[in-house]
Enzyme design. Structure first.
Site, PDB file in Angstrom:
ATOM      1  N   ASP A  95       7.191  33.518  19.973  1.00 24.98           N
ATOM      2  CA  ASP A  95       6.062  33.278  20.917  1.00 24.98           C
ATOM      3  C   ASP A  95       5.994  34.615  21.671  1.00 24.98           C
ATOM      4  O   ASP A  95       7.154  35.050  22.317  1.00 24.98           O
ATOM      5  CB  ASP A  95       6.852  32.188  21.923  1.00 24.98           C
ATOM      6  N   ASP A 106      -0.877  34.412  26.530  1.00 22.20           N
ATOM      7  CA  ASP A 106       0.980  34.322  25.928  1.00 22.20           C
ATOM      8  C   ASP A 106       0.124  33.368  24.800  1.00 22.20           C
ATOM      9  O   ASP A 106      -0.696  32.486  24.434  1.00 22.20           O
ATOM     10  CB  ASP A 106       0.928  32.718  27.352  1.00 22.20           C
ATOM     11  N   HIS A 168      -0.205  24.827  29.553  1.00 23.43           N
ATOM     12  CA  HIS A 168      -0.168  25.510  31.369  1.00 23.43           C
ATOM     13  C   HIS A 168      -0.894  26.581  31.765  1.00 23.43           C
ATOM     14  O   HIS A 168      -1.581  27.493  31.047  1.00 23.43           O
ATOM     15  CB  HIS A 168       1.504  25.930  31.800  1.00 23.43           C
ATOM     16  N   HIS A 176       2.997  29.944  34.775  1.00 22.26           N
ATOM     17  CA  HIS A 176       3.684  28.517  34.865  1.00 22.26           C
ATOM     18  C   HIS A 176       2.836  28.281  36.510  1.00 22.26           C
ATOM     19  O   HIS A 176       3.806  27.559  36.927  1.00 22.26           O
ATOM     20  CB  HIS A 176       4.094  28.075  34.893  1.00 22.26           C
ATOM     21  N   GLU A 201      -0.214  24.621  23.403  1.00 24.38           N
ATOM     22  CA  GLU A 201       0.927  25.023  22.934  1.00 24.38           C
ATOM     23  C   GLU A 201       1.961  23.450  22.320  1.00 24.38           C
ATOM     24  O   GLU A 201       2.729  23.375  22.649  1.00 24.38           O
ATOM     25  CB  GLU A 201       1.968  25.880  23.316  1.00 24.38           C
ATOM     26  N   GLU A 293       0.359  28.716  19.819  1.00 27.12           N
ATOM     27  CA  GLU A 293      -0.439  28.490  21.193  1.00 27.12           C
ATOM     28  C   GLU A 293      -1.374  30.006  21.407  1.00 27.12           C
ATOM     29  O   GLU A 293      -1.322  30.592  20.491  1.00 27.12           O
ATOM     30  CB  GLU A 293       1.377  28.826  21.954  1.00 27.12           C
TER      31      GLU A 293
HETATM   32 MN    MN Z   1       4.602  31.094  24.558  1.00 27.11          MN
HETATM   33 MN    MN Z   2       3.110  29.382  27.037  1.00 29.51          MN
END
Ligand code: MN
Ligand code: MN
Length: 313
Positions: A95, A106, A168, A176, A201, A293
């Site tokens: 990640d 992300d 998020h 976030h 995700e 994600e």
């Molecule tokens: Mn992530």
């Molecule tokens: Mn994330």
């Protein structure tokens, strides 16, 4: 000429360009990191390589590169000299994300180390849930319906989502932000607007369906200036306030104090609430965990996936 420019986002064109650059860079870093995941490779080597790649390409990590293995679902960043070495059959969630001038991407993939396929169906459940979620999310879509679709998709594969890990919304310098993208049905009504950037995700598991705090994830976040007496702690606080005031940082990134004294300085600052420490998140039933994600931009017609690579990338 671009195929993306038709969708209206309401964003300032220069800002939209930076969101897109961050997404693209995040995806390239993920691809690079994934290519290094093999048996006997230290996790630290993969994390270092991704983070160096982001810098080489003109961005920087928006958060520490995480390699969370098997029942560890998320938030494990290797330390300097970490003894975590990837083994054949491990299920690794990689990640990673880059930022470009504070605009963040992300993204994550799950890989079975060494090409074993004991967990292919679990991995597919998470990937399919992400595909379904991306296909239904859009402007003013109730995110609870996205959660319901994720849960149902995983159920069809014989697995369940991790209920307390959500996607998020993302804002500049804020990983976030206000909105959550649930992985289960019957959550509060939340509707993204055109121009919103969100990470989606879904985590799939054969375990209890929620995570609990595990060992130190070696991830921190600057909180506030506090009076600090200890010289090491003071140096570290100065470094993080200057270098990582808004985004999470890795223990590994701190160089104002030698590695053997760093942990104590960070512990002091955590107790002092000058910084916040994140634990690794572990499946409560010690279940196996898979995650995919993407970061998406809500457009008038639906979404653009910002972390998608073209054939020529
Ligand atoms: Mn992530
Ligand atoms: Mn994330």
């Amino acid at each position: 000429m671009t195929t993306e420019s038709e969708s209206v986002t309401g964003l300032d064109p220069d800002i939209e360009k930076k969101w897109r650059a961050a997404g693209k860079l995040s995806a390239k870093g993920l691809r690079h990191g994934a290519s290094l995941i093999k048996p006997d490779v230290p996790a630290e080597e993969v994390a270092d390589a991704v983070e160096a790649y982001f810098i080489k390409e003109g961005g920087a990590s928006a958060f520490p590169a995480c390699l969370s293995v098997n029942e560890v679902a998320a938030h494990y960043a290797p330390t300097k000299g970490d003894d975590l070495v990837l083994k054949e059959g491990d299920v690794v969630k990689l990640d990673v994300g880059a930022h470009v001038d504070g605009y963040i991407g992300d993204n994550a993939v799950t890989i079975e180390v060494g090409g074993t396929d004991n967990w292919s169906k679990l991995i597919e459940a998470s990937r399919a849930a992400l595909t379904v979620a991306v296909s239904i999310v859009g402007p003013n879509v109730n995110l609870s319906t996205v959660g319901a679709a994720i849960e149902q998709t995983m159920d069809e594969y014989g697995y369940r989502p991790i209920a307390n890990l959500t996607g998020h919304s993302i804002e500049r310098w804020n990983l976030h932000a206000g909105l959550s993208v649930p992985a289960i049905a019957n959550t509060p009504v939340q509707r993204p607007k055109v121009g919103t950037v969100m990470a989606i995700e879904p985590f799939a598991t054969n375990g209890a369906g929620h995570v609990v705090n595990g060992p130190n994830g070696n991830i921190y976040h600057y909180a506030r200036q506090r009076p600090v007496r200890h010289p090491d702690a003071r140096k570290v606080l100065q470094e993080v306030a200057r270098t990582y005031p808004k985004l999470p940082f890795a223990e590994r990134w701190i160089d104002s104090v030698s590695p053997n004294r760093l942990r104590m300085a960070l512990t002091m600052l955590t107790k002092n609430v000058a910084i916040k420490n994140y634990a690794a998140l572990v499946e409560a039933g010690k279940g196996m965990v898979a995650q995919f994600e993407h970061t998406v931009l809500i457009t008038q017609d639906g979404v653009d996936v910002l972390t998608l690579l073209d054939d020529d990338d």
